[in-house]
Design a protein around this motif. Structure first.
Motif, mmCIF file in Angstrom:
data_model
loop_
_atom_site.group_PDB
_atom_site.id
_atom_site.type_symbol
_atom_site.label_atom_id
_atom_site.label_comp_id
_atom_site.label_asym_id
_atom_site.label_seq_id
_atom_site.Cartn_x
_atom_site.Cartn_y
_atom_site.Cartn_z
ATOM 1 N N VAL A 16 -8.363 19.460 -4.855
ATOM 2 C CA VAL A 16 -7.281 19.341 -5.839
ATOM 3 C C VAL A 16 -7.397 20.513 -6.806
ATOM 4 O O VAL A 16 -8.451 20.726 -7.410
ATOM 5 N N VAL A 17 -6.296 21.260 -6.956
ATOM 6 C CA VAL A 17 -6.316 22.473 -7.779
ATOM 7 C C VAL A 17 -5.254 22.346 -8.874
ATOM 8 O O VAL A 17 -4.058 22.255 -8.582
ATOM 9 N N ASP A 18 -5.699 22.358 -10.140
ATOM 10 C CA ASP A 18 -4.756 22.224 -11.257
ATOM 11 C C ASP A 18 -5.480 22.658 -12.526
ATOM 12 O O ASP A 18 -6.679 22.393 -12.680
ATOM 13 N N ASP A 19 -4.777 23.325 -13.428
ATOM 14 C CA ASP A 19 -5.397 23.736 -14.684
ATOM 15 C C ASP A 19 -5.272 22.671 -15.762
ATOM 16 O O ASP A 19 -5.744 22.856 -16.883
ATOM 17 N N ASP A 20 -4.648 21.540 -15.420
ATOM 18 C CA ASP A 20 -4.505 20.423 -16.348
ATOM 19 C C ASP A 20 -5.643 19.427 -16.084
ATOM 20 O O ASP A 20 -5.671 18.759 -15.045
ATOM 21 N N ASP A 21 -6.586 19.327 -17.003
ATOM 22 C CA ASP A 21 -7.741 18.467 -16.813
ATOM 23 C C ASP A 21 -7.360 17.003 -16.614
ATOM 24 O O ASP A 21 -7.995 16.280 -15.841
ATOM 25 N N ILE A 22 -6.330 16.563 -17.323
ATOM 26 C CA ILE A 22 -5.905 15.164 -17.209
ATOM 27 C C ILE A 22 -5.351 14.895 -15.813
ATOM 28 O O ILE A 22 -5.655 13.876 -15.183
ATOM 29 N N ALA A 23 -4.534 15.833 -15.309
ATOM 30 C CA ALA A 23 -3.966 15.672 -13.963
ATOM 31 C C ALA A 23 -5.075 15.674 -12.908
ATOM 32 O O ALA A 23 -5.071 14.866 -11.972
ATOM 33 N N ILE A 24 -6.042 16.585 -13.086
ATOM 34 C CA ILE A 24 -7.171 16.650 -12.151
ATOM 35 C C ILE A 24 -7.922 15.325 -12.120
ATOM 36 O O ILE A 24 -8.226 14.785 -11.046
ATOM 37 N N GLU A 25 -8.234 14.798 -13.295
ATOM 38 C CA GLU A 25 -9.006 13.567 -13.377
ATOM 39 C C GLU A 25 -8.256 12.398 -12.757
ATOM 40 O O GLU A 25 -8.841 11.572 -12.034
ATOM 41 N N MET A 26 -6.940 12.324 -12.997
ATOM 42 C CA MET A 26 -6.139 11.234 -12.476
ATOM 43 C C MET A 26 -6.097 11.260 -10.942
ATOM 44 O O MET A 26 -6.340 10.265 -10.267
ATOM 45 N N ILE A 27 -5.814 12.442 -10.387
ATOM 46 C CA ILE A 27 -5.704 12.568 -8.935
ATOM 47 C C ILE A 27 -7.055 12.352 -8.272
ATOM 48 O O ILE A 27 -7.181 11.659 -7.262
ATOM 49 N N GLN A 28 -8.101 12.952 -8.860
ATOM 50 C CA GLN A 28 -9.442 12.808 -8.289
ATOM 51 C C GLN A 28 -9.878 11.347 -8.272
ATOM 52 O O GLN A 28 -10.409 10.854 -7.266
ATOM 53 N N SER A 29 -9.640 10.649 -9.358
ATOM 54 C CA SER A 29 -10.044 9.251 -9.443
ATOM 55 C C SER A 29 -9.313 8.409 -8.407
ATOM 56 O O SER A 29 -9.920 7.582 -7.709
ATOM 57 N N TYR A 30 -8.020 8.633 -8.285
ATOM 58 C CA TYR A 30 -7.217 7.847 -7.346
ATOM 59 C C TYR A 30 -7.634 8.112 -5.900
ATOM 60 O O TYR A 30 -7.846 7.174 -5.110
#
Length: 350
Positions: free
Chosen positions: A11-25
């Motif tokens: 998962v590649v994104d400069d938005d930490d919140i988006a990264i955390e959400m996608i990674q967790s899911y």
């Protein structure tokens, strides 16, 4: 240390919140998830890890999503990496630009996680097709390198197996067990039925005369060797249905309905359905083609042998399907005749 067989997603994104959400899911869904904040970091991770799926934002510093997709297509050619591009852009021309960069799929933000999961699973199916075809091709070529069988034998067996499965799918008792996927898989995997012969010594495999009792015991081990070979691949790709079917065929296509076969003496429904189908296909081809010890038998005689062994060697339901499509088998003999008229290995159907 056990081998991690989970599908790997970057998962590649400069938005930490988006990264955390996608990674967790995705982690909860059972995936092995790597993360990067830009395309350059992503390339470094791709170089060091076996990644199957990349989910990347479009707009990022250092290297954006479009540049990352182009770089992936240029640099990583040993296996296919499925790329999903995430963006707030949604105009048609922007979608075209994103897909032209090498992205396989396109999602407009905001998106819901179940939709992302569905698109990832679509990517896994595509990547799985590539893996399946490569493994089957490599293994089939390996088997050919150790046996004097012609490639047309393998082609005929796969055609017979496919036709039998198609006919059986019409029978009410097999309507659930045999679907389109089963038919495709048996067509693709039946050429691997004798993959285990790669482990049989030349003195036994290529012997021009009748095998002794001890030699026959060695030859019978090709079923176990084949199963072990395919089990090793299954450890790497545990969800690959084609490998599971190939393993079942390799280990059990010499089992007999009445329990007198090998290697385990399975009987009846204990024998995997795919192996019961290939057993008829393989024996029919052995009967109707020339071997070093015999001429080709007529198709009428081969049919008689198959029918007489219903309920003994063969599953009666497979034989019933054979009776319904036997004319197609005759056509396959003509269509896939051996180009080089040389006798095949004596032990092709032991």
């Amino acid at each position: 240390m056990s081998l991690d067989t989970r599908i790997s997603i970057l998962v590649v994104d400069d938005d930490d919140i988006a990264i955390e959400m996608i990674q967790s899911y995705l982690t909860r869904e059972g995936f092995l998830v790597f993360t990067a904040s830009n395309g350059r970091e992503a390339i470094e991770i791709l170089e060091e890890n076996d990644i199957q799926i990349v989910v990347t934002d479009w707009e990022m510093p250092v290297m954006n999503g479009l540049e990352l997709c182009r770089e992936i297509r240029c640099r990583f050619t040993d296996h296919y990496i499925y790329c999903i591009l995430l963006t707030s852009r949604g105009r048609n021309d922007e979608i075209v630009e994103g897909m032209a960069s090498g992205a396989d799929d396109f999602m407009v933000k905001p998106f819901n996680p179940p939709e992302l999961l569905a698109r990832i699973n679509a990517g896994i199916r595509l990547v799985g097709l590539e893996t399946r075809d490569l493994v089957i091709f490599a293994m089939a070529r390996l088997a050919e390198s150790r046996d004097t069988e012609t490639g047309q034998h393998l082609e005929r067996v796969r055609q017979y197996s496919k036709r039998l499965a198609q006919e059986m799918a019409r029978l009410p008792e097999f309507a659930q067990a045999i679907d389109g996927e089963f038919i495709r898989l048996i067509y693709q995997t039946s050429p691997l039925h004798d993959i285990g012969k790669v482990g049989i010594p030349d003195g036994v495999l290529l012997k021009p005369g009748k095998l002794t009792h001890d030699e026959f015991e060695i030859m019978k081990k090709h079923t176990i060797i084949g199963a072990d070979t395919l089990d090793a691949a299954l450890k790497k790709f545990p969800k690959a249905k084609f490998l599971r079917m190939a393993r079942d065929i390799a280990v059990a296509h010499h089992e007999k309905w009445d329990g007198s076969g090998y290697p385990f003496g399975l009987s009846g429904m204990e024998i995997p359905l795919s192996a019961r189908i290939v057993a008829v296909a393989d024996v029919y081809d052995a009967l109707t083609t020339r071997r070093i010890y015999k001429d080709a038998f007529s198709t009428d005689y081969a049919e008689q042998i198959i029918l007489e062994n219903s309920g003994k060697h063969f599953d009666p339901e497979v034989v019933k399907a054979f009776e319904l499509c036997k004319d197609d088998f005759v056509q396959f003999i003509d269509q896939y005749s051996d180009e080089i008229d040389e006798p095949a290995n004596y032990h092709a159907t032991v």
